[in-house]
Design an enzyme around this catalytic site. Structure first.
Site, PDB file in Angstrom:
ATOM      1  N   ASN A  57       0.805  -1.230   0.000  1.00 15.23           N
ATOM      2  CA  ASN A  57       0.000   0.000   0.000  1.00 15.23           C
ATOM      3  C   ASN A  57       0.834   1.275   0.000  1.00 15.23           C
ATOM      4  OD1 ASN A  57       0.737  -0.633   2.674  1.00 15.23           O
ATOM      5  ND2 ASN A  57      -0.854   0.690   3.462  1.00 15.23           N
TER       6      ASN A  57
ATOM      7  N   GLY B  62       2.334  -5.612   7.610  1.00 15.64           N
ATOM      8  CA  GLY B  62       1.423  -6.422   6.804  1.00 15.64           C
ATOM      9  C   GLY B  62       0.256  -6.899   7.643  1.00 15.64           C
TER      10      GLY B  62
ATOM     11  N   THR C 245      -0.188 -13.174   8.576  1.00 17.72           N
ATOM     12  CA  THR C 245       1.220 -13.302   8.171  1.00 17.72           C
ATOM     13  C   THR C 245       2.140 -13.054   9.364  1.00 17.72           C
ATOM     14  OG1 THR C 245       0.656 -12.627   5.930  1.00 17.72           O
ATOM     15  CG2 THR C 245       2.960 -12.486   6.527  1.00 17.72           C
ATOM     16  N   ALA C 246       1.786 -12.094  10.202  1.00 15.54           N
ATOM     17  CA  ALA C 246       2.603 -11.824  11.401  1.00 15.54           C
ATOM     18  C   ALA C 246       2.676 -13.060  12.293  1.00 15.54           C
ATOM     19  CB  ALA C 246       2.022 -10.648  12.171  1.00 15.54           C
TER      20      ALA C 246
ATOM     21  N   GLU D   5       4.117  -4.146  12.465  1.00 16.27           N
ATOM     22  CA  GLU D   5       3.099  -3.099  12.335  1.00 16.27           C
ATOM     23  C   GLU D   5       1.998  -3.681  11.468  1.00 16.27           C
ATOM     24  OE1 GLU D   5       0.826  -0.551  10.832  1.00 16.27           O
ATOM     25  OE2 GLU D   5       2.568   0.331   9.841  1.00 16.27           O
TER      26      GLU D   5
ATOM     27  N   CYS E 165      -3.245   1.550   6.640  1.00 16.34           N
ATOM     28  CA  CYS E 165      -3.467   0.833   7.900  1.00 16.34           C
ATOM     29  C   CYS E 165      -3.982   1.763   8.995  1.00 16.34           C
ATOM     30  CB  CYS E 165      -2.192   0.119   8.335  1.00 16.34           C
ATOM     31  SG  CYS E 165      -0.799   1.240   8.513  1.00 16.34           S
TER      32      CYS E 165
ATOM     33  N   GLU F  87       8.549   1.572  16.422  1.00 17.58           N
ATOM     34  CA  GLU F  87       9.697   2.126  15.703  1.00 17.58           C
ATOM     35  C   GLU F  87       9.492   3.631  15.600  1.00 17.58           C
ATOM     36  OE1 GLU F  87      11.026  -0.137  12.206  1.00 17.58           O
ATOM     37  OE2 GLU F  87       9.900  -1.852  12.933  1.00 17.58           O
TER      38      GLU F  87
END
Ligand code: ADP
Length: 487
Positions: free
Chosen positions: A158, A234, A238-239, A256, A289, A461
């Site tokens: 994105n 993402g 997936t995380a 994130e 997001c 971060e």
């Protein structure tokens, strides 16, 4: 003779991996398609686990040299990369727009300058990095931020180069080496970044780029024993996979993830401002997001809010993202559009009403949508759609607003529109979110911590928090001369 480049608006992009300072082609490719019109942009090297291993090996080989490079020299190279980004700003902007469909004007004016700024900011921050020494009965405590090692940086489609630079810059500044895996739908600007970094004098192997499907090469990167940090932006599923894959080596991760952020509109708010903030959530066709996709409006002003919102949203222009007059471009992929439409159809079947939109325009564009009559536990309120789809709920009291705002498994951001500073403070204190904006949206200072609570992420971060993540912190305690006290 296979072709190893493609051309977008006159800009040549190498379609091979960038490993150890060399271009390397895979035996197979995947097709990169423009979301604007479905045009085939070219064939991209499709990485294998062996190529991911080779990239990690290159990052490992380059690590001691880069880690030992003086901070001032690392900072100089990062500034040179920023110069390279500035120089190719228009090229990067058009390539990114063609690859991911976001607005050309925002890539030119906002995103690409920000990419350069990411490199400059972390270069400068590196030079300022330090903690005041402190004393323990005459012993000096000195904190160092030591480089951690090769990092796997995995990014979504994105905001490709924006998020890549947000991770690459601090990782390199910290003295680490990098294997970057861009998203398979938007691989092009990462390849250009490799060119820019090489021209800027970044030594071979310090930045490596491997292209391909996460499902095919993700595990090879995230389970690799030589990878010492994983930073991922993402989806939540997936995380989870990455966390499991990183577990055997306890590789530190920074995630994130998604969001379902609220915009709280109190009756005492500047209603035009609140409406403007709400309509802004359609930016990037809702593929952000941080987007505040759940609008919560206090009952007495709800009717007027919807009227003004409908009027303002009705003036948005949807179309080719290369056109300066366009406000909303296409969604990333027809498959993604199907997903968005599925969410809306199920919501409507469950009783939601589309005040505007509620349908696709064609296979690439989705009409900006506002859904009312939705329950807090409905899928459309609980799950991230990642499209131009907002829900609206009303509330009576402040406590109810907070309860609704916090009533999902996410906690990335929240926006509060109110004319009462005391209320802003009270509500902010109760919200579960990594970032809260009061009477504004998307103001992001690189010094600020960034990340999400709950399922929206792990870790922070930004600013020195990036260095905390990308470094091994070391405290050295030095005794004064002749000191014998071990107590
Ligand atoms: P999205 O829904 O935004 O596409 P994903 O989490 O699927 O989110 O993708 C984000 C990035 O993660 C992409 O670069 C993708 O290739 C990568 N990815 C997908 N699966 C894996 C995996 N199992 N391991 C590592 N990376 C992955």
């Amino acid at each position: 003779m296979p072709q190893h480049t493609l051309t977008v608006a006159g800009v040549t992009v190498d379609t091979r991996h960038w490993i150890g300072g060399e271009r390397l082609a895979s035996a197979t490719t995947f097709t990169d398609i423009s979301p604007i019109d479905g045009a085939v942009l070219g064939e991209i090297s499709r990485g294998t686990p062996a190529e991911a291993d080779a990239a990690v090996a290159a990052a490992r080989a380059a690590f001691p040299g880069w880690a030992a490079t003086p901070r001032t020299e690392r900072a100089r190279v990062l500034h040179a990369i920023a110069d390279g980004v500035d120089k190719r700003l228009d090229e990067l902007a058009i390539v990114e727009t063609t690859d991911n469909g976001a607005l050309l004007r925002s890539h030119r004016r906002g995103v690409m300058p920000r990419v350069a700024h990411n490199f400059r900011f972390f270069a400068d921050r590196l030079l300022a990095l330090g903690h005041e020494d402190f004393d323990t009965r005459g012993h000096r405590n000195h904190v160092r931020w030591d480089p951690a090692g090769p990092c796997a940086l995995i990014t979504p489609w994105n905001a490709p180069l924006m998020l890549e630079s947000w991770k690459v810059a601090p990782a390199l500044a910290a003295g680490n080496t990098v294997v970057l895996k861009p998203a398979e739908w938007t691989p092009l600007t990462a390849s250009l970044l490799a060119d820019i970094a090489a021209r800027a004098g970044l030594p071979a192997g310090v930045l490596n780029v491997v292209q391909g499907y996460g499902s095919e090469i993700g595990d090879a990167l995230t389970s690799h024993p030589d990878v010492r940090r994983i930073s991922f932006t993402g989806s939540v599923p997936t995380a989870r996979r990455i966390a499991a894959s990183a577990a055997p080596h306890l590789t530190p991760t920074s995630f994130e993830l998604g969001g379902k952020s609220p915009l709280l509109v109190f009756a005492d708010a500047d209603l035009d401002l609140a409406v403007a903030l709400a309509v802004e959530q359609y930016d990037n066709a809702g593929q952000v997001c941080l987007a505040a996709t759940r609008i919560l409006v206090q009952e007495p002003v709800a009717g007027e809010f919807v009227r003004r919102f409908t009027d303002r949203a009705g003036r948005l222009r949807q179309g080719d993202p290369r056109d300066d007059a366009t406000d909303i471009g296409p969604n990333i992929h027809p498959a993604h559009l199907d997903k968005i439409d599925g969410f809306v159809r199920r919501a409507v079947a469950a009783g939601a009403r589309a005040v505007i939109g509620g349908h696709r325009i064609d296979s690439r564009y989705y009409a900006p949508t506002l859904l009312t009559d939705v329950d807090q536990d409905a899928e459309i309120v609980q799950e991230e759609v990642f499209g131009p789809v907002l829900t609206l709920q009303t509330f009576q009291e402040e406590a109810e607003a907070v309860r609704l705002a916090n009533g999902t498994r996410f906690g990335l951001a929240a926006t509060v529109a109110t004319g009462d500073p005391a209320r802003a403070e009270r509500v902010t204190a109760q919200l579960v979110a990594g970032t809260v904006w009061v009477n504004c949206f998307f103001v992001r200072d690189l010094r600020a911590p960034f990340g999400g609570a709950r399922s929206s992420g792990v870790g922070r971060e930004g600013g020195d928090w990036s260095f905390d993540f990308f470094c091994d912190l070391k405290n050295t305690v030095t005794a004064p001369k002749g000191w014998q006290d071990h107590g």
